[in-house]
Write a protein that holds these residues in place. Structure first.
Motif, mmCIF file in Angstrom:
data_model
loop_
_atom_site.group_PDB
_atom_site.id
_atom_site.type_symbol
_atom_site.label_atom_id
_atom_site.label_comp_id
_atom_site.label_asym_id
_atom_site.label_seq_id
_atom_site.Cartn_x
_atom_site.Cartn_y
_atom_site.Cartn_z
ATOM 1 N N ARG A 1 -89.306 25.577 -4.253
ATOM 2 C CA ARG A 1 -90.509 25.098 -3.828
ATOM 3 C C ARG A 1 -90.180 24.244 -2.604
ATOM 4 N N LEU A 2 -89.346 23.178 -3.008
ATOM 5 C CA LEU A 2 -89.228 22.189 -2.043
ATOM 6 C C LEU A 2 -88.516 22.696 -0.819
ATOM 7 N N GLU B 1 -90.779 24.710 1.175
ATOM 8 C CA GLU B 1 -91.671 23.848 1.670
ATOM 9 C C GLU B 1 -91.268 23.032 2.966
ATOM 10 N N ARG C 1 -89.267 20.234 2.662
ATOM 11 C CA ARG C 1 -89.201 19.064 2.279
ATOM 12 C C ARG C 1 -87.849 18.233 2.868
ATOM 13 N N ASP C 2 -87.973 17.049 2.739
ATOM 14 C CA ASP C 2 -87.051 16.215 3.040
ATOM 15 C C ASP C 2 -85.648 16.508 2.203
ATOM 16 N N ASP D 1 -85.383 14.691 -1.261
ATOM 17 C CA ASP D 1 -86.172 15.176 -2.323
ATOM 18 C C ASP D 1 -85.605 16.392 -3.220
ATOM 19 N N VAL D 2 -84.977 17.230 -2.160
ATOM 20 C CA VAL D 2 -84.213 18.328 -2.590
ATOM 21 C C VAL D 2 -83.088 18.074 -3.586
#
Length: 80
Positions: A20-21, A24, A26-27, A30-31
């Motif tokens: 999901r990350l 999306e 994401r940074d 975060d991943v």
């Protein structure tokens, strides 16, 4: 084996979180953080399985034979 299954289910959820990350956008931090959590959960599940096998070998009436010892060592080193 119930704790191992719980760990694997947790890892499965965390892996879904990684996907999901990424989807999306994401940074990267975060991943990678979430991916590291998945990796730890899988490692712990693997070590718990090997530990269970060792416990069975050690409590066997005949002890552990050379073949079982080699197999358990190979499994353990596979996780290292």
């Amino acid at each position: 084996m119930a704790p191992v299954v719980n760990r694997l289910r947790r890892a499965q959820g965390q892996l879904g979180g990684v996907i999901r990350l990424i989807e999306e956008g994401r940074d990267c931090k975060d991943v990678v953080t979430q991916l590291a959590a998945v990796n730890r959960a899988l490692d712990r599940a693997g070590f718990a399985i090997v530990s269970s096998g060792l416990r069975e070998c050690l409590t066997a009436p005949d002890g552990i034979n050379a073949e079982d010892h080699a197999a358990m060592e190979k499994l353990f080193l596979t996780l290292a």
